[in-house]
Write a protein that holds these residues in place. Structure first.
Motif, PDB file in Angstrom:
ATOM      1  N   VAL A  30       0.848  -1.204   0.000  1.00 41.64           N
ATOM      2  CA  VAL A  30       0.000   0.000   0.000  1.00 41.64           C
ATOM      3  C   VAL A  30       0.879   1.250   0.000  1.00 41.64           C
ATOM      4  CG1 VAL A  30      -1.663   1.351   1.335  1.00 41.64           C
ATOM      5  CG2 VAL A  30      -1.967  -1.129   1.096  1.00 41.64           C
ATOM      6  N   ALA A  31       1.917   1.233   0.840  1.00 42.78           N
ATOM      7  CA  ALA A  31       2.819   2.382   0.906  1.00 42.78           C
ATOM      8  C   ALA A  31       3.439   2.668  -0.459  1.00 42.78           C
ATOM      9  CB  ALA A  31       3.909   2.122   1.943  1.00 42.78           C
ATOM     10  N   LEU A  32       3.884   1.596  -1.127  1.00 45.80           N
ATOM     11  CA  LEU A  32       4.475   1.788  -2.452  1.00 45.80           C
ATOM     12  C   LEU A  32       3.443   2.336  -3.437  1.00 45.80           C
ATOM     13  CD1 LEU A  32       6.721  -1.406  -2.787  1.00 45.80           C
ATOM     14  CD2 LEU A  32       7.504   0.961  -2.703  1.00 45.80           C
ATOM     15  N   ALA A  33       2.198   1.878  -3.277  1.00 51.22           N
ATOM     16  CA  ALA A  33       1.154   2.282  -4.223  1.00 51.22           C
ATOM     17  C   ALA A  33       0.797   3.763  -4.095  1.00 51.22           C
ATOM     18  CB  ALA A  33      -0.094   1.421  -4.029  1.00 51.22           C
ATOM     19  N   ILE A  34       0.964   4.338  -2.896  1.00 50.26           N
ATOM     20  CA  ILE A  34       0.559   5.742  -2.728  1.00 50.26           C
ATOM     21  C   ILE A  34       1.733   6.722  -2.826  1.00 50.26           C
ATOM     22  CG2 ILE A  34      -1.502   5.203  -1.346  1.00 50.26           C
ATOM     23  CD1 ILE A  34       0.147   5.949   1.145  1.00 50.26           C
ATOM     24  N   VAL A  35       2.908   6.193  -3.195  1.00 51.84           N
ATOM     25  CA  VAL A  35       4.066   7.078  -3.337  1.00 51.84           C
ATOM     26  C   VAL A  35       3.853   8.157  -4.415  1.00 51.84           C
ATOM     27  CG1 VAL A  35       6.469   7.145  -4.155  1.00 51.84           C
ATOM     28  CG2 VAL A  35       5.825   5.608  -2.293  1.00 51.84           C
ATOM     29  N   PRO A  36       3.402   7.792  -5.609  1.00 54.38           N
ATOM     30  CA  PRO A  36       3.302   8.822  -6.664  1.00 54.38           C
ATOM     31  C   PRO A  36       2.437  10.038  -6.302  1.00 54.38           C
ATOM     32  CG  PRO A  36       3.162   6.657  -7.635  1.00 54.38           C
ATOM     33  CD  PRO A  36       3.107   6.446  -6.149  1.00 54.38           C
ATOM     34  N   PRO A  37       1.191   9.851  -5.805  1.00 57.22           N
ATOM     35  CA  PRO A  37       0.422  11.050  -5.459  1.00 57.22           C
ATOM     36  C   PRO A  37       1.104  11.893  -4.372  1.00 57.22           C
ATOM     37  CG  PRO A  37      -0.750   9.042  -4.792  1.00 57.22           C
ATOM     38  CD  PRO A  37       0.373   8.624  -5.657  1.00 57.22           C
ATOM     39  N   ILE A  38       1.764  11.235  -3.423  1.00 56.21           N
ATOM     40  CA  ILE A  38       2.420  11.980  -2.344  1.00 56.21           C
ATOM     41  C   ILE A  38       3.605  12.795  -2.871  1.00 56.21           C
ATOM     42  CG2 ILE A  38       3.750  11.766  -0.197  1.00 56.21           C
ATOM     43  CD1 ILE A  38       1.981   9.376   0.523  1.00 56.21           C
ATOM     44  N   PHE A  85       5.277   4.759 -15.509  1.00 58.73           N
ATOM     45  CA  PHE A  85       6.381   3.800 -15.420  1.00 58.73           C
ATOM     46  C   PHE A  85       6.402   3.181 -14.030  1.00 58.73           C
ATOM     47  CE2 PHE A  85      11.277   3.297 -15.409  1.00 58.73           C
ATOM     48  CZ  PHE A  85      11.162   1.992 -15.862  1.00 58.73           C
ATOM     49  N   TYR A  86       6.181   4.034 -13.023  1.00 58.09           N
ATOM     50  CA  TYR A  86       6.179   3.575 -11.639  1.00 58.09           C
ATOM     51  C   TYR A  86       5.138   2.479 -11.421  1.00 58.09           C
ATOM     52  CZ  TYR A  86       6.111   3.780  -6.529  1.00 58.09           C
ATOM     53  OH  TYR A  86       6.181   3.463  -5.210  1.00 58.09           O
ATOM     54  N   TYR A  87       3.924   2.724 -11.923  1.00 61.01           N
ATOM     55  CA  TYR A  87       2.872   1.720 -11.707  1.00 61.01           C
ATOM     56  C   TYR A  87       3.102   0.457 -12.522  1.00 61.01           C
ATOM     57  CZ  TYR A  87       0.306   4.767  -8.611  1.00 61.01           C
ATOM     58  OH  TYR A  87      -0.046   5.533  -7.539  1.00 61.01           O
ATOM     59  N   LEU A  88       3.754   0.606 -13.674  1.00 58.38           N
ATOM     60  CA  LEU A  88       4.132  -0.598 -14.432  1.00 58.38           C
ATOM     61  C   LEU A  88       5.082  -1.452 -13.591  1.00 58.38           C
ATOM     62  CD1 LEU A  88       4.406  -2.310 -17.084  1.00 58.38           C
ATOM     63  CD2 LEU A  88       6.402  -0.905 -17.607  1.00 58.38           C
ATOM     64  N   VAL A  89       6.084  -0.794 -13.001  1.00 60.05           N
ATOM     65  CA  VAL A  89       7.061  -1.529 -12.201  1.00 60.05           C
ATOM     66  C   VAL A  89       6.405  -2.141 -10.963  1.00 60.05           C
ATOM     67  CG1 VAL A  89       9.179  -1.325 -10.840  1.00 60.05           C
ATOM     68  CG2 VAL A  89       9.005  -0.183 -13.045  1.00 60.05           C
ATOM     69  N   LEU A  90       5.500  -1.394 -10.352  1.00 59.31           N
ATOM     70  CA  LEU A  90       4.787  -1.935  -9.185  1.00 59.31           C
ATOM     71  C   LEU A  90       3.996  -3.184  -9.579  1.00 59.31           C
ATOM     72  CD1 LEU A  90       3.892  -1.718  -6.217  1.00 59.31           C
ATOM     73  CD2 LEU A  90       2.046  -0.197  -6.958  1.00 59.31           C
ATOM     74  N   ALA A  91       3.327  -3.110 -10.734  1.00 62.46           N
ATOM     75  CA  ALA A  91       2.564  -4.274 -11.207  1.00 62.46           C
ATOM     76  C   ALA A  91       3.494  -5.456 -11.443  1.00 62.46           C
ATOM     77  CB  ALA A  91       1.804  -3.920 -12.485  1.00 62.46           C
ATOM     78  N   LEU A  92       4.665  -5.190 -12.029  1.00 62.64           N
ATOM     79  CA  LEU A  92       5.614  -6.278 -12.275  1.00 62.64           C
ATOM     80  C   LEU A  92       6.157  -6.840 -10.964  1.00 62.64           C
ATOM     81  CD1 LEU A  92       7.568  -4.911 -15.367  1.00 62.64           C
ATOM     82  CD2 LEU A  92       5.990  -6.856 -15.299  1.00 62.64           C
ATOM     83  N   LEU A  93       6.359  -5.966  -9.988  1.00 65.67           N
ATOM     84  CA  LEU A  93       6.816  -6.416  -8.677  1.00 65.67           C
ATOM     85  C   LEU A  93       5.783  -7.364  -8.051  1.00 65.67           C
ATOM     86  CD1 LEU A  93       8.707  -6.276  -6.157  1.00 65.67           C
ATOM     87  CD2 LEU A  93       7.434  -4.251  -5.460  1.00 65.67           C
TER      88      LEU A  93
END
Lengths: 250, 322
Positions: free
Chosen positions: B15-23, B169-177
Motif C-alpha cells: 500500500v505504501a508503495l502504491a501511494i508514493v506517486p500522489p504523495i 512507469f512507476y505503476y508498471l514496475v509496481l505491477a511487475l513487482l
C-alpha cells in the motif's frame, strides 16, 4: 526359489591401499530379506553405496532386474526401483512429515517441471503419502516438521519415503542403529511385516534383528565374503563364530 | 480475526508503495518517486536471486550480470535507434523478450557449468562469470566502454504505455513487482518448488528418491536469470543510463545483502532488504559519505542475531505475540 533381482559380480572397490570391497559376488533373490553382516570396517556401507550409485566400483558389475547398472547415476537407479535408507538418518528436516513422503511420491510420478499448482494440496501426492505414513505408523505426525521427530520416528519416515518410491529393492543400512530397545523392536516388527512383499538388502549390526528377519545372510570381512547362506548355517559356521559372532554380542 | 504481523507488514509495504506517486507529486519531490522506483526494480532482482539463493541454496555471486545484460539490450537498442535511425530497435516489445532470451541464455550456460560445483566453489565460479561479463561491458568501445551509455530514449511501448511518464512507469514496475511476488509464491509451493527446496534441505536424499537434481537446479537458475534480465530492462529505463558498473561484483554483493538482510527463503524478505538498503544508502550517504561504516556493522548484527533477516524477525514477533 525365486529369481535373483540383484546380482553383484566380482565387485571391487579400493580406497588407496584399503580394499573396501574385494571381488564380491552375490545374488539377492526377489522376495527375500538378505542380510549383510560383518564387523566394523568390513565394507558393508561401501557395498550399499555401490549398489545405490553413490560410489563407483573399480571393477565388477552390478545387474538389477537383468540390466547392467554399474555406472548409472543415483537418481536413475532410484527410478528403476532401488530405494535406500541411510546409516545416518537422511530426511528433509525442514519439511513436514507429509511433504517428505509427498516428494518421494512425486519423484516417481513423472517429471517435476510443474510450476504453478500447489503441491501441498495435490491429492495425487497427498493421498499416497498418507497411506505410506499409515503403513509405518506415523499417521499422527503428518503435519509436524520432520526436525521435531524423534530418532526412531525419523527412521520410520525414511522407510515411508523408501516405500513411496515403489521400490523393487530396499537397501536398508542399519535401520535400527542408535535406537532404544522399544524403538528397535518396533522397527523389526515393521520390517517383518514387509517380508514376502519387498526384497530387502539389510545391513545390520543387531544380531537379534538379523536372525529375526533374514532369509539369507552374507558375512563380510575386510571387504570379502566370508560365507553366505541360510541363517541356521551361518549360526553354525565355525569361521563366522570366530570372526564375528564369537567376539561378544555386538 | 487477527491479522499476523508478517501479513500486515507485507500489505502495508505494498500500500505504501502504491501511494508514493500522489504523495511525491503533492510535495513536488519527484526525486523520491525515482528512489522508490529504483527500490522496486532492485527488489525484483533480489526476489529472482532469492529464488536460487534462499530457496535453492545456490549462492550466486554474479547475479547482477543478468541485470546488466537486460540493461544493455535496452541501451544498445536505443543507441542504434538514435544514432542510425533504426526506430524499431527502441521498441519495448522487442527489448523485453530479447532481454529475457539473452539473460536466460547466459544463465543457462553459466549455470550448466557452475551447478556442477558446491559451496564456496559455486560462489567463486559465479563470481568469475559475473566479472567476465563485466569486462565484456568494459570492452564495448562502441557503447561507451567503462563510461557507459546514456539513453536518449526509453523503451517505446507505443500507445500501450508511455514510460517517459514516470508515474505510469512507476505503476508498471509496481505491477511487475506484484506479479513477481505472486509468481514466486506459486512457484515455490509447486512440485518444482518442492524439488528446489528439497535441494536446499538435503540434496543427497533428493537423488536417492529418484530426482535428477541437476536439471531442476539449472532450470531454477535460468528462470532467476531471466527475471533479473527484466529488472535490467527496467533499471536502464529508470536511470536513462547503462554502464558496466551495473554488472560489477559489488552490485551482485548488494543483491545478496538485500536477500540476507530481508530474509533468505521468504517471499517478502528481498523486498524489505531492497527497501532498507536503498533507503539507508540514501539517507546515510546524505549524512556522511562513509555511510558503509554504519551499514557494515548493521549487517554484522543481522548476521549474528537475526539469521532469518527482517522477515524472520517479523515471524519471531508473531510467535511472541501468539
Amino acid at each position: 526359489m525365486g529369481e535373483p533381482i540383484l546380482r553383484l559380480r566380482g565387485l571391487t572397490k579400493r580406497f588407496g591401499g584399503l580394499t573396501a570391497t574385494d571381488s564380491v559376488t552375490l545374488d539377492v533373490v526377489e522376495g527375500e530379506v538378505h542380510a549383510v553382516i560383518g564387523p566394523n570396517g568390513a565394507g558393508k556401507t561401501t557395498l550399499v553405496g555401490q549398489i545405490s550409485g553413490e560410489i563407483r566400483p573399480d571393477r565388477g558389475r552390478i545387474l538389477f532386474a537383468g540390466q547392467s547398472i554399474t555406472r548409472g547415476p543415483v537418481h536413475a537407479r532410484a527410478l528403476l526401483g532401488i530405494a535406500r535408507s541411510f546409516q545416518i538418518t537422511s530426511v528433509f528436516l525442514d519439511f513436514t512429515v507429509a511433504a517428505n513422503v509427498a516428494l518421494a511420491v512425486q519423484a516417481h510420478a513423472g517429471h517435476s517441471f510443474r510450476f504453478w499448482r500447489d503441491a501441498a494440496s495435490d491429492d495425487a501426492l497427498i493421498e499416497p503419502a498418507a497411506e505410506y505414513l499409515g503403513l509405518v505408523g506415523l499417521s499422527d505426525r503428518t503435519d509436524d516438521v520432520a526436525a521435531t521427530l524423534s530418532h526412531g520416528e525419523r527412521r520410520q519416515l525414511e522407510i515411508a519415503m523408501a516405500l513411496a518410491t515403489a521400490p523393487r529393492l530396499l537397501l536398508l543400512d542399519e535401520p535400527t542403529a542408535g535406537m532404544g530397545g522399544d524403538e528397535s523392536a518396533r522397527m523389526i516388527d515393521l520390517l517383518r511385516s514387509f517380508k514376502g512383499r519387498f526384497t530387502i538388502l539389510l545391513v545390520e549390526h543387531d544380531m537379534d534383528a538379523v536372525f529375526a528377519l533374514a532369509d539369507r545372510i552374507t558375512v563380510l570381512d575386510s571387504g570379502r565374503i566370508l560365507v553366505s547362506g541360510p541363517p541356521d548355517d551361518i549360526r553354525a559356521d565355525p569361521a563366522v563364530r570366530q570372526a564375528y559372532l564369537g567376539d561378544g554380542d555386538t | 480475526m487477527r491479522i499476523p504481523v508478517g501479513t500486515a507488514v507485507a500489505a502495508g509495504s505494498i500500500v505504501a508503495l502504491a501511494i508514493v506517486p500522489p504523495i511525491t507529486e503533492a510535495l513536488r519531490e519527484p526525486f523520491y518517486l525515482g528512489l522508490c522506483l529504483r527500490l522496486m526494480i532492485l527488489a525484483i532482482a533480489a526476489i529472482s536471486l532469492n529464488l536460487i539463493l534462499g530457496f535453492g541454496n545456490m549462492v550466486s555471486f554474479g547475479h547482477a550480470a543478468y541485470m546488466g545484460i537486460g540493461a544493455y539490450v535496452v541501451g544498445i537498442g536505443a543507441f542504434h535507434a538514435v544514432e542510425d535511425g533504426i526506430d524499431w530497435l527502441a521498441n519495448g516489445f522487442l527489448h523485453v523478450p530479447l532481454a529475457i532470451a539473452a539473460s536466460s541464455l547466459a544463465a543457462l550456460v553459466i549455470g550448466a557449468i557452475s551447478i556442477r560445483t558446491r559451496g564456496v566453489y559455486f560462489i567463486m565460479i559465479t563470481l568469475a562469470f559475473g566479472q567476465m561479463l563485466y569486462f565484456v561491458g568494459v570492452g564495448l568501445e562502441v557503447y561507451g566502454a567503462d563510461d557507459g551509455l546514456s539513453l536518449y530514449m526509453r523503451s517505446d511501448f507505443g500507445d500501450v504505455l508511455d514510460i517517459n511518464d514516470n508515474t505510469r512507469f512507476y505503476y508498471l514496475v509496481l505491477a511487475l513487482l506484484l506479479a513477481t511476488l505472486y509468481g514466486t509464491k506459486r512457484l515455490v509451493a509447486s512440485r518444482f518448488g518442492l524439488v528446489i527446496r528439497g535441494a536446499r534441505s538435503n540434496e543427497r536424499r533428493l537423488a536417492a528418491i529418484g530426482i535428477p537434481v541437476y536439471r531442476y537446479k539449472l532450470v531454477a537458475f535460468t528462470v532467476a536469470g531471466a527475471i533479473c534480465g527484466v529488472a535490467g530492462v527496467l533499471l536502464a529505463n529508470r536511470t536513462d543510463f547503462v554502464s558496466p558498473d551495473m554488472m560489477h561484483w559489488t552490485r551482485s554483493g548488494d543483491l545478496i545483502i538485500m536477500v540476507v538482510l530481508g530474509g533468505m527463503g521468504t517471499l517478502f524478505g528481498p523486498l524489505y532488504g531492497a527497501a532498507v538498503l536503498v533507503l539507508v544508502e540514501e539517507f546515510l550517504s546524505g549524512v556522511t559519505e562513509h555511510w558503509q561504516i554504519v551499514f557494515g556493522p548493521l549487517l554484522v548484527l543481522v548476521a549474528v542475531y537475526a539469521r532469518g533477516g527482517i522477515a524472520g524477525a517479523l515471524r519471531a514477533l508473531e510467535r511472541r505475540r501468539g
